[in-house]
Design a protein around this motif. Structure first.
Motif, PDB file in Angstrom:
ATOM      1  N   THR A  27     -12.547  26.958 -21.858  1.00  0.00           N
ATOM      2  CA  THR A  27     -12.344  25.569 -21.935  1.00  0.00           C
ATOM      3  C   THR A  27     -12.046  24.702 -20.638  1.00  0.00           C
ATOM      4  O   THR A  27     -12.236  25.410 -19.423  1.00  0.00           O
ATOM      5  N   HIS A  53      -7.177  20.543 -25.206  1.00  0.00           N
ATOM      6  CA  HIS A  53      -7.545  19.140 -24.742  1.00  0.00           C
ATOM      7  C   HIS A  53      -7.278  18.189 -25.652  1.00  0.00           C
ATOM      8  O   HIS A  53      -8.154  18.519 -26.645  1.00  0.00           O
ATOM      9  N   SER A  76      -4.828  27.080 -18.959  1.00  0.00           N
ATOM     10  CA  SER A  76      -4.369  26.376 -20.239  1.00  0.00           C
ATOM     11  C   SER A  76      -4.614  27.127 -21.510  1.00  0.00           C
ATOM     12  O   SER A  76      -4.127  26.863 -22.646  1.00  0.00           O
ATOM     13  N   ASP A  93     -10.405  21.419 -18.441  1.00  0.00           N
ATOM     14  CA  ASP A  93      -9.433  20.251 -18.291  1.00  0.00           C
ATOM     15  C   ASP A  93     -10.180  19.294 -17.205  1.00  0.00           C
ATOM     16  O   ASP A  93     -11.313  19.510 -16.897  1.00  0.00           O
ATOM     17  N   GLN A  94      -9.417  18.153 -16.595  1.00  0.00           N
ATOM     18  CA  GLN A  94     -10.133  17.174 -15.783  1.00  0.00           C
ATOM     19  C   GLN A  94     -10.531  17.747 -14.453  1.00  0.00           C
ATOM     20  O   GLN A  94     -11.443  17.345 -13.750  1.00  0.00           O
ATOM     21  N   THR A 141      -4.072  17.232 -21.638  1.00  0.00           N
ATOM     22  CA  THR A 141      -4.169  18.528 -21.335  1.00  0.00           C
ATOM     23  C   THR A 141      -2.852  19.157 -21.527  1.00  0.00           C
ATOM     24  O   THR A 141      -1.924  19.072 -20.748  1.00  0.00           O
ATOM     25  N   HIS A 145      -8.850  14.229 -26.213  1.00  0.00           N
ATOM     26  CA  HIS A 145      -9.493  13.081 -25.629  1.00  0.00           C
ATOM     27  C   HIS A 145      -9.263  11.845 -26.394  1.00  0.00           C
ATOM     28  O   HIS A 145      -9.342  11.603 -27.471  1.00  0.00           O
ATOM     29  N   SER A 154      -8.113  12.129 -20.892  1.00  0.00           N
ATOM     30  CA  SER A 154      -7.817  13.397 -21.581  1.00  0.00           C
ATOM     31  C   SER A 154      -6.515  13.912 -21.268  1.00  0.00           C
ATOM     32  O   SER A 154      -5.825  13.826 -20.175  1.00  0.00           O
TER      33      SER A 154
END
Length: 608
Positions: free
Chosen positions: A594, A40, A573, A596-597, A56, A42, A54
């Protein structure tokens, strides 16, 4: 659900919780801070300190990025080169080339990619067309850095080569006896190339002018400073390191007799230090980036995308609650069906393990203080401390009948619930999962505090224990709890990461630190290895299926009898690090560590 039928898993719900360590960061001339966490990237607005968006990537861990006003190029661990719009977060194109390093001119016209050991590919960054390839005079190139005025690019490896732009003609080569690990163009002066690396446990720094003449160089050695620590040169007089969590040290390398000055900044373990545009960028393992004015010792701004990456997921035995332990020592307890956070707690010390009681009402955790492990048990609704003591355990598990908590360490200890009286020997007739052997009957090497693992057979008769030794090898022992005797032990080439009993047969799932995994049949001591490297593994409640995470960012559901793949879950991911079935066996939790959104751990449900 029939024990003989297999139903496919589909995504049931996604729960958002946490991030990962910062490993690349950059301040742009047009007022943005970009930083990478795993897969990711940002983008923050410096003036408002707000997250703009963000990005990804689905092609792996971000190895590096280069950014201009309207173009952003990412290079990932798979070698993919992706081009994005940094203003909108929209992907423009994936280039038909494999690369491991990336840089660009500030003017935005040229993109530079390392496509071979010493090969530099030059692309038109606006039209995304290849222009030429350049062979470096270095044997191998590890770093690319473009000057602030865009007139030179420096290549770093076992030496430094500077090319004039835009023609990419070689200006000079400086050969050194050490590998260049950090390199940038100094803002003061005209095109000074600043390079650093390690040689024989000494930090070496070389600053050269653009004509190849060394400006100055020195080496720096301290017993409390190693190549594992992040570091950054602020100017010709000041070196910043981070030897401890939340702490910076300011060194004056050319003043040999001067002790470093310590600066407490109140951060978690620091993963990145970088000096750029007069500011020190500090990134930590919880996903925070802070900007400091070193001369004034002031924090200017702070940016955070997410709290921390997920270290562990765990269901309560009744399936009602779900636990997530983050890198920032924060634990969240969720209502499993509704997906709502019921309780959050942050421990005062680094926390390495947490587990929920059978009904989810209590939470046990192991945390570290000066290399000693402490057990703490909390009320999972109020945070009230129920029990706390120093314990030499590195694995925890709860038992239901009778209610107990047990820990694996040099020996195995049992605490009865709810009063937490501990015991070492119990009557064999009362032995259940969690009822344990005595300290005298230990097979662990005294003083060896490596990680341990263990599990109790479903009938409460056998205990299997595994241990990682200090030399990196492993040993697994099978113990008869009724007769209080060792049945046999095996020695392994690598340490033991996890042991789990098959509920329906005398089989044990064995997962090693080298990512090998196998099914170990106790009768005949036969082992069947899984045909791929394993990130995480867990057995289904029926004993008929295995959930296995691989390095290829996939989760396979395997038939235990044949090890055939029944279903594959993909679209992650990054590799899934945690797996857990709920008590019903109808839900599987995955956590890639991890975020993501949309999600950081997913719950998959069986569809009929």
């Amino acid at each position: 659900m029939s024990e003989t039928d297999f139903y496919p898993y589909t995504l049931h719900k996604a729960l958002k919780t946490a991030g990962s360590p910062v490993h690349h960061a950059q301040v742009t001339p047009h007022g943005e801070v970009l930083f990478a966490q795993g897969c990711h990237l940002h983008v923050f607005d410096v003036s408002t300190e707000q997250l703009k968006h963000s990005i990804t990537t689905k092609t792996g861990f971000i190895q590096g990025f280069a950014v201009t006003l309207d173009r952003l190029a990412l290079v990932t661990a798979s070698g993919a080169v992706e081009v994005w719009d940094p203003q909108t977060g929209r992907q423009i194109q994936t280039l038909p080339v494999q690369a491991s390093r990336v840089s660009c001119r500030p003017q935005g016209d040229l993109l530079f990619l390392k496509t071979g050991p010493a090969t530099l590919a030059v692309w038109d960054f606006q039209n995304l067309k290849p222009l030429r390839e350049v062979q470096s005079r270095l044997s191998e190139v590890n770093l690319l850095e473009t000057s602030l005025d865009g007139l030179q690019i420096a290549l770093g490896g076992e030496g430094i080569e500077v090319l004039d732009l835009p023609a990419c003609t070689s200006r000079f080569v400086l050969n050194v006896e050490w590998e260049v690990q950090h390199m940038h163009f100094q803002p003061e002066g005209v095109g000074y190339v600043d390079a650093a690396g390690w040689e024989n446990e000494e930090l070496v720094r070389l600053v050269s002018s653009v004509d190849g003449t060394p400006h100055y160089s020195f080496s720096h050695h301290r017993d409390d400073f190693s190549s594992l620590q992040p570091y950054a040169f602020v100017d010709s007089e000041l070196l910043v390191t981070s030897p401890a969590r939340g702490e910076l040290q300011l060194h004056h390398p050319q003043q040999v007799d001067t002790e470093p000055e310590t600066w407490e900044i109140g951060s978690w373990q620091i993963s990145l230090l970088k000096f750029q545009q007069g500011l020190l960028l500090v990134g930590d393992v919880t996903g925070q980036v802070q900007l400091f004015d070193v001369s004034k010792k002031q924090r200017i701004q702070s940016f955070r995308a997410f709290d921390s990456r997920v270290l562990q997921v765990d269901y309560s035995a009744d399936g009602s609650r779900l636990l997530a332990l983050g890198y920032g020592d924060q634990v969240d307890v969720w209502e499993a069906k509704a997906g709502e956070v019921l309780f959050q707690h942050t421990f005062d010390r680094p926390t390495c393990l947490a587990s929920l009681g059978p009904d989810g009402s209590v939470l046990a955790a192991l945390w570290v203080n000066e290399n000693e492990l402490f057990l703490e048990v909390l009320n999972a609704s109020t945070g009230e401390v129920i029990y706390q003591n120093e314990e030499k355990a590195t694995a925890l598990a709860f038992a239901e009948h009778p209610a107990a908590l047990f820990g694996f360490g040099r020996h195995v200890t049992c605490w009865h619930l709810p009063d937490f009286d501990s015991t070492d020997v119990l009557e064999p007739a009362r032995v259940r999962k969690g009822q344990v052997i005595s300290q005298e009957n230990t097979f662990f090497v005294e003083g060896d505090l490596g990680s341990s693992a263990g599990d109790i057979s479903p009938d409460g008769r056998l205990l299997v224990m595994g241990r990682s030794t200090q030399n990196g090898r492993g040993v697994v022992l099978l113990w008869d709890l009724h007769q209080q005797r060792e049945i046999f032990r095996i020695h392994l080439d690598d340490g033991v990461r996890k042991l789990q009993w098959n509920p329906s047969t005398e089989q044990v799932v064995m997962h090693l630190h080298n990512k090998m995994a196998c099914l170990w049949t106790l009768h005949g001591q036969q082992q069947r290895e899984l045909p791929f490297l394993v990130e995480a593994i867990t057995m289904h409640q029926t004993g008929k299926w295995l959930a296995v995470s691989t390095e290829r960012c996939e989760v396979h559901l395997l038939d235990v009898a044949t090890l055939a793949v029944l279903q594959t879950l993909d679209g992650f991911s990054s590799p899934v690090q945690q797996l857990a079935f709920d008590r019903s066996g109808r839900h599987l939790v995955t956590s890639s560590g991890t975020v993501d959104q949309q999600s950081s751990f997913n719950i998959y449900g069986q569809s009929q």
